[in-house]
Design a protein around this motif. Sequence first.
Motif, mmCIF file in Angstrom:
data_model
loop_
_atom_site.group_PDB
_atom_site.id
_atom_site.type_symbol
_atom_site.label_atom_id
_atom_site.label_comp_id
_atom_site.label_asym_id
_atom_site.label_seq_id
_atom_site.Cartn_x
_atom_site.Cartn_y
_atom_site.Cartn_z
ATOM 1 N N GLN A 60 0.847 -1.200 0.000
ATOM 2 C CA GLN A 60 0.000 0.000 0.000
ATOM 3 C C GLN A 60 0.878 1.244 0.000
ATOM 4 O OE1 GLN A 60 -3.594 0.052 2.469
ATOM 5 N NE2 GLN A 60 -2.960 -1.946 3.236
ATOM 6 N N ASN A 61 0.471 2.254 -0.763
ATOM 7 C CA ASN A 61 1.264 3.481 -0.787
ATOM 8 C C ASN A 61 0.911 4.383 0.402
ATOM 9 O OD1 ASN A 61 -0.855 5.362 -1.472
ATOM 10 N ND2 ASN A 61 -0.665 4.750 -3.619
ATOM 11 N N GLY A 62 1.692 5.437 0.571
ATOM 12 C CA GLY A 62 1.503 6.329 1.708
ATOM 13 C C GLY A 62 0.159 7.027 1.725
ATOM 14 N N PHE A 63 -0.416 7.297 0.546
ATOM 15 C CA PHE A 63 -1.743 7.913 0.502
ATOM 16 C C PHE A 63 -2.780 6.952 1.099
ATOM 17 C CE2 PHE A 63 -0.301 10.409 -3.470
ATOM 18 C CZ PHE A 63 0.070 11.507 -2.717
ATOM 19 N N THR A 66 -2.206 6.668 4.891
ATOM 20 C CA THR A 66 -2.662 7.912 5.525
ATOM 21 C C THR A 66 -4.189 7.899 5.670
ATOM 22 O OG1 THR A 66 -0.777 9.178 4.712
ATOM 23 C CG2 THR A 66 -2.755 10.437 5.264
ATOM 24 N N ARG A 67 -4.868 7.497 4.606
ATOM 25 C CA ARG A 67 -6.336 7.428 4.634
ATOM 26 C C ARG A 67 -6.807 6.430 5.697
ATOM 27 N NH1 ARG A 67 -7.295 7.023 -0.666
ATOM 28 N NH2 ARG A 67 -7.150 4.776 -0.654
ATOM 29 N N ALA A 68 -6.161 5.268 5.773
ATOM 30 C CA ALA A 68 -6.548 4.244 6.751
ATOM 31 C C ALA A 68 -6.372 4.760 8.182
ATOM 32 C CB ALA A 68 -5.719 2.970 6.537
ATOM 33 N N ILE A 69 -5.269 5.437 8.442
ATOM 34 C CA ILE A 69 -4.996 5.970 9.786
ATOM 35 C C ILE A 69 -5.983 7.090 10.122
ATOM 36 C CG2 ILE A 69 -3.307 7.265 11.165
ATOM 37 C CD1 ILE A 69 -1.121 5.608 9.626
ATOM 38 N N ALA A 70 -6.232 7.968 9.154
ATOM 39 C CA ALA A 70 -7.117 9.119 9.379
ATOM 40 C C ALA A 70 -8.571 8.699 9.589
ATOM 41 C CB ALA A 70 -7.013 10.091 8.205
ATOM 42 N N ARG A 71 -8.956 7.550 9.058
ATOM 43 C CA ARG A 71 -10.354 7.107 9.175
ATOM 44 C C ARG A 71 -10.594 6.171 10.352
ATOM 45 N NH1 ARG A 71 -12.009 6.325 2.829
ATOM 46 N NH2 ARG A 71 -12.017 8.553 2.362
ATOM 47 N N ASP A 72 -9.516 5.689 10.986
ATOM 48 C CA ASP A 72 -9.656 4.757 12.108
ATOM 49 C C ASP A 72 -9.835 5.555 13.398
ATOM 50 O OD1 ASP A 72 -9.224 3.000 14.264
ATOM 51 O OD2 ASP A 72 -7.815 1.790 13.119
ATOM 52 N N PRO A 73 -10.959 5.355 14.108
ATOM 53 C CA PRO A 73 -11.202 6.121 15.340
ATOM 54 C C PRO A 73 -10.073 5.989 16.372
ATOM 55 C CG PRO A 73 -13.161 4.887 14.711
ATOM 56 C CD PRO A 73 -12.064 4.452 13.788
ATOM 57 N N GLN A 76 -7.064 8.256 14.433
ATOM 58 C CA GLN A 76 -7.320 9.450 13.616
ATOM 59 C C GLN A 76 -6.780 10.747 14.213
ATOM 60 O OE1 GLN A 76 -11.534 9.355 13.057
ATOM 61 N NE2 GLN A 76 -12.001 10.132 15.102
ATOM 62 N N GLU A 77 -6.488 10.751 15.513
ATOM 63 C CA GLU A 77 -5.951 11.966 16.135
ATOM 64 C C GLU A 77 -4.458 12.164 15.874
ATOM 65 O OE1 GLU A 77 -7.927 14.286 17.541
ATOM 66 O OE2 GLU A 77 -9.501 12.934 16.845
ATOM 67 N N VAL A 78 -3.781 11.128 15.350
ATOM 68 C CA VAL A 78 -2.330 11.223 15.115
ATOM 69 C C VAL A 78 -2.093 12.014 13.833
ATOM 70 C CG1 VAL A 78 -0.175 9.954 14.779
ATOM 71 C CG2 VAL A 78 -1.990 8.966 16.204
ATOM 72 N N PRO A 79 -1.432 13.173 13.924
ATOM 73 C CA PRO A 79 -1.178 13.951 12.706
ATOM 74 C C PRO A 79 -0.145 13.264 11.813
ATOM 75 C CG PRO A 79 -0.172 15.028 14.607
ATOM 76 C CD PRO A 79 -0.924 13.833 15.127
ATOM 77 N N ILE A 80 -0.316 13.443 10.525
ATOM 78 C CA ILE A 80 0.594 12.857 9.536
ATOM 79 C C ILE A 80 1.151 13.966 8.659
ATOM 80 C CG2 ILE A 80 0.774 11.303 7.537
ATOM 81 C CD1 ILE A 80 -1.636 9.748 8.779
ATOM 82 N N ARG A 92 0.134 17.009 -3.600
ATOM 83 C CA ARG A 92 0.013 17.662 -2.292
ATOM 84 C C ARG A 92 -1.462 17.746 -1.878
ATOM 85 N NH1 ARG A 92 -0.664 22.128 0.599
ATOM 86 N NH2 ARG A 92 -1.548 23.329 -1.092
ATOM 87 N N ILE A 93 -2.297 18.193 -2.798
ATOM 88 C CA ILE A 93 -3.731 18.324 -2.510
ATOM 89 C C ILE A 93 -4.322 16.950 -2.188
ATOM 90 C CG2 ILE A 93 -5.978 18.864 -3.556
ATOM 91 C CD1 ILE A 93 -4.428 21.139 -5.100
ATOM 92 N N TRP A 94 -3.954 15.932 -2.975
ATOM 93 C CA TRP A 94 -4.469 14.587 -2.745
ATOM 94 C C TRP A 94 -4.035 14.080 -1.368
ATOM 95 C CZ3 TRP A 94 -8.298 11.850 -4.185
ATOM 96 C CH2 TRP A 94 -8.330 10.464 -3.998
ATOM 97 N N GLY A 95 -2.764 14.308 -1.002
ATOM 98 C CA GLY A 95 -2.267 13.875 0.303
ATOM 99 C C GLY A 95 -3.041 14.513 1.444
#
Length: 121
Positions: A60-63, A66-73, A76-80, A92-95
């Motif tokens: 899996q790529n970083g995008f 990132t999406r998996a981490i940001a959507r997991d309750p 999701q609080e961990v900034p990337i 950049r916009i996609w990230g």
Amino acid sequence: MAIQKILVVDDSPTERYFLTDILIKNGFSVSTAENGEEALLKVKADKPQLILMDVVMPGQNGFQITRAIARDPETQEVPIIICTSKGQETDRIWGLRQGARDYIVKPVDPQELLAKIAALG
């Protein structure tokens, strides 16, 4: 709360060493992951306060990660901050749309990286 624990996710040993070296010299505690799958395990186990995420990696790529981490309750609080060689504005916009808080293009400027970390903390 000031950021102390940082997870560096990059498939390149050179990049991992470079980023880890900058961070440790500036007083951060650093753990690393070589790919997205390892990153997902370490985020839950180590509870980092920040993730530096490469994009181009095997599996899996970083995008996607990132999406998996940001959507997991749980995580999701961990900034990337995405750290990648993909320098197009569309990347950049996609990230940022995937849930990243910031975006840095390689080669990483140590002062820029530390300033972005400070801004999040």
